[in-house]
Design a protein around this motif. Structure first.
Motif, short mmCIF file in Angstrom:
data_model
loop_
_atom_site.label_atom_id
_atom_site.label_comp_id
_atom_site.label_asym_id
_atom_site.label_seq_id
_atom_site.Cartn_x
_atom_site.Cartn_y
_atom_site.Cartn_z
N LEU A 122 -21.89 -24.56 66.78
CA LEU A 122 -21.77 -25.41 67.96
C LEU A 122 -20.41 -25.18 68.65
O LEU A 122 -19.44 -25.89 68.41
CB LEU A 122 -21.91 -26.87 67.49
CG LEU A 122 -22.06 -27.95 68.53
CD1 LEU A 122 -23.25 -27.72 69.44
CD2 LEU A 122 -22.20 -29.30 67.83
N ASP A 123 -20.36 -24.15 69.50
CA ASP A 123 -19.09 -23.76 70.13
C ASP A 123 -19.07 -24.15 71.62
O ASP A 123 -18.37 -25.04 72.04
CB ASP A 123 -18.88 -22.24 69.93
CG ASP A 123 -17.49 -21.80 70.35
OD1 ASP A 123 -16.94 -22.36 71.32
OD2 ASP A 123 -16.91 -20.89 69.72
N ALA A 136 -15.94 -29.80 67.65
CA ALA A 136 -14.72 -30.62 67.52
C ALA A 136 -14.89 -31.92 68.31
O ALA A 136 -14.50 -33.00 67.84
CB ALA A 136 -13.50 -29.84 68.02
N TYR A 137 -15.47 -31.83 69.51
CA TYR A 137 -15.68 -33.06 70.30
C TYR A 137 -16.75 -33.95 69.67
O TYR A 137 -16.56 -35.15 69.51
CB TYR A 137 -16.11 -32.70 71.73
CG TYR A 137 -14.97 -32.22 72.60
CD1 TYR A 137 -13.97 -33.09 73.02
CD2 TYR A 137 -14.90 -30.89 73.01
CE1 TYR A 137 -12.93 -32.65 73.83
CE2 TYR A 137 -13.86 -30.45 73.83
CZ TYR A 137 -12.88 -31.33 74.23
OH TYR A 137 -11.86 -30.90 75.03
N VAL A 138 -17.89 -33.32 69.34
CA VAL A 138 -19.04 -34.11 68.86
C VAL A 138 -18.71 -34.86 67.55
O VAL A 138 -19.17 -35.98 67.34
CB VAL A 138 -20.26 -33.16 68.66
CG1 VAL A 138 -21.35 -33.80 67.82
CG2 VAL A 138 -20.80 -32.74 70.02
N ASN A 139 -17.86 -34.25 66.72
CA ASN A 139 -17.54 -34.88 65.44
C ASN A 139 -16.37 -35.85 65.51
O ASN A 139 -16.13 -36.59 64.56
CB ASN A 139 -17.27 -33.82 64.37
CG ASN A 139 -18.54 -33.13 63.93
OD1 ASN A 139 -19.34 -33.70 63.17
ND2 ASN A 139 -18.77 -31.91 64.43
N ASN A 140 -15.65 -35.87 66.62
CA ASN A 140 -14.43 -36.69 66.65
C ASN A 140 -14.33 -37.74 67.74
O ASN A 140 -13.55 -38.68 67.61
CB ASN A 140 -13.20 -35.77 66.74
CG ASN A 140 -13.05 -34.95 65.46
OD1 ASN A 140 -12.92 -35.52 64.38
ND2 ASN A 140 -13.14 -33.64 65.58
N ALA A 147 -20.73 -41.69 74.52
CA ALA A 147 -21.82 -42.24 75.33
C ALA A 147 -21.51 -42.07 76.82
O ALA A 147 -22.38 -41.68 77.60
CB ALA A 147 -22.03 -43.71 75.00
N ASN A 148 -20.27 -42.35 77.22
CA ASN A 148 -19.90 -42.23 78.64
C ASN A 148 -20.02 -40.79 79.11
O ASN A 148 -20.47 -40.52 80.23
CB ASN A 148 -18.48 -42.74 78.88
CG ASN A 148 -18.40 -44.25 78.73
OD1 ASN A 148 -19.42 -44.93 78.80
ND2 ASN A 148 -17.21 -44.77 78.49
N ILE A 149 -19.60 -39.87 78.26
CA ILE A 149 -19.68 -38.45 78.64
C ILE A 149 -21.14 -38.02 78.80
O ILE A 149 -21.50 -37.35 79.76
CB ILE A 149 -18.91 -37.59 77.63
CG1 ILE A 149 -17.44 -37.67 78.01
CG2 ILE A 149 -19.39 -36.14 77.61
CD1 ILE A 149 -16.50 -37.42 76.93
N ILE A 208 -22.11 -32.02 77.05
CA ILE A 208 -21.10 -31.50 76.12
C ILE A 208 -20.52 -30.19 76.65
O ILE A 208 -19.31 -29.95 76.58
CB ILE A 208 -21.69 -31.29 74.69
CG1 ILE A 208 -22.36 -32.57 74.16
CG2 ILE A 208 -20.63 -30.77 73.71
CD1 ILE A 208 -21.45 -33.72 73.85
N ARG A 209 -21.37 -29.37 77.26
CA ARG A 209 -20.89 -28.09 77.82
C ARG A 209 -19.89 -28.34 78.95
O ARG A 209 -18.84 -27.70 79.02
CB ARG A 209 -22.10 -27.32 78.35
CG ARG A 209 -21.83 -25.90 78.73
CD ARG A 209 -22.91 -25.36 79.62
NE ARG A 209 -22.58 -25.52 81.00
CZ ARG A 209 -23.44 -25.39 82.00
NH1 ARG A 209 -24.70 -25.12 81.77
NH2 ARG A 209 -23.03 -25.54 83.24
N ILE A 210 -20.20 -29.30 79.81
CA ILE A 210 -19.30 -29.61 80.93
C ILE A 210 -17.96 -30.12 80.40
O ILE A 210 -16.89 -29.75 80.88
CB ILE A 210 -19.96 -30.64 81.88
CG1 ILE A 210 -21.12 -29.97 82.63
CG2 ILE A 210 -18.95 -31.21 82.86
CD1 ILE A 210 -21.92 -30.92 83.52
#
Ligand SMILES: C[S@@+](CC[C@H](N)C(=O)[O-])C[C@H]1O[C@@H](n2cnc3c(N)ncnc32)[C@H](O)[C@@H]1O
Length: 309
Positions: A122-123, A136-140, A147-149, A208-210
């Protein structure tokens, strides 16, 4: 033609640039160099093409494809830095610029962590030399922020449920792969997508990509910078692929066509809107049925054109 990426709205985009001999044209999103090759053909050995891509794989691919043309400079950089990079080359103004936003087919297919259809690390970084990975984002991220993102960047109505499911899942196991993330989302909200013709994780992956690539800020800044440095009669041509991108393009064009963006309550304009471009596409140009059947990725594309006054 390579199968790195099939250029979308190729003829429409390049003819909208209205290229004259000796022009300096920027391709802000080189990808596989498909649009650039057509631009170079139109330049016919005169002028200069300057291409940008933040992904080194794209620069390498475009370097090979455009090998026969000497009037080109390819730069491995985010187009956020377009103006500065051109300034370093003593270029203060340009005759035309093309943005073909988003990711290339190569990036989606190349085990780079963009695809929910395969199991990949998941890069999701377009530039693998910098920034944090999607994992790193999804796990932290805090649940609320996540939710907002997902809501703001993915326009996913069920963002709170998705964020809750991600936080639950990651408390048991680190989320390290695209399939893991896609399954978590599908298990939670798959029912809501059963009648829609898209995967339930589509919007979450877009969000998540954005976030990972800070895509919207770069578009906002670079579109304005590009308009600022266009010569009179110079063209800006932008292909967008989803409503968040297209909204920025539309608003930036309208502001530069003189439309005030101050809130209604303010009695006098303070936004400084000035008419510096003519919007040549009152409605965006969209792909023909033939192009859509030949390249399904073109389906959501919209092309807008502005001419500097
Ligand atoms: C849709 S592809 C372009 C395809 C290209 N027009 C062609 O015909 O092959 C988009 C490309 O833009 C690049 N890109 C996206 N955002 C960028 C940014 N902010 N700065 C530089 N390159 C970017 C991506 O890495 C990708 O290679």
């Amino acid at each position: 033609m390579t199968n790195y990426h099939k250029s979308v709205l190729l003829e429409e985009a390049v003819s909208s640039l209205d290229i004259k001999p000796g022009s300096v044209i920027v391709d802000a999103t080189l990808g596989g160099g498909g649009h650039s090759e057509e631009i170079l053909k139109k330049l016919n050995g005169t002028g200069m093409l300057i291409g940008f891509d933040r992904d080194l794989d794209a620069i390498n691919e475009a370097t090979k494809r455009l090998d026969a043309y000497s009037n080109k400079i390819l730069i491995n950089s985010n187009f956020l830095y377009l103006k500065e990079k051109l300034k370093e080359m003593n270029i203060d103004s340009i005759d035309g610029i093309l943005f073909d936003l988003g990711v290339s087919s190569y990036q989606l297919d190349a085990d780079r962590g963009f695809s929910f259809l395969r199991d990949e690390v998941l890069d999701m970084r377009m530039d693998r030399e910098s920034g944090k990975t999607a994992a790193a984002y999804v796990n932290n991220l805090e649940e609320e922020e996540l939710a907002n993102i997902i809501y703001n960047y993915g326009e996913e109505r069920l963002s709170r449920r998705v964020a809750r499911a991600i936080v639950d899942a990651r408390s048991k196991e680190y989320i390290n792969s695209t399939k893991q993330l896609a399954d978590i989302v599908a298990q939670k909200i798959g029912w809501a997508y059963s009648k829609l013709n898209i995967h339930p994780a589509t919007r979450t992956f877009q969000a998540i990509r954005i976030l990972v690539n800070d895509e919207l800020k770069a578009i906002e800044v670079a579109l304005q910078d590009a308009i600022d440095i266009l010569k009179p009669n110079g063209k800006i041509v932008v292909i967008s692929f989803h409503s968040l991108e297209d909204r920025i393009v539309k608003r930036t064009f309208q502001f530069n066509a003189g439309r005030c963006k101050c809130p209604n309550k303010i009695p006098i304009c303070i936004c400084g809107a000035k008419e510096v471009i003519d919007i040549e596409t009152k409605k965006p140009i969209t792909p023909s049925d033939e192009e859509i059947s030949d390249n399904s990725r073109s389906r959501s594309s919209k092309l807008r054109v502005g001419r500097k006054l």
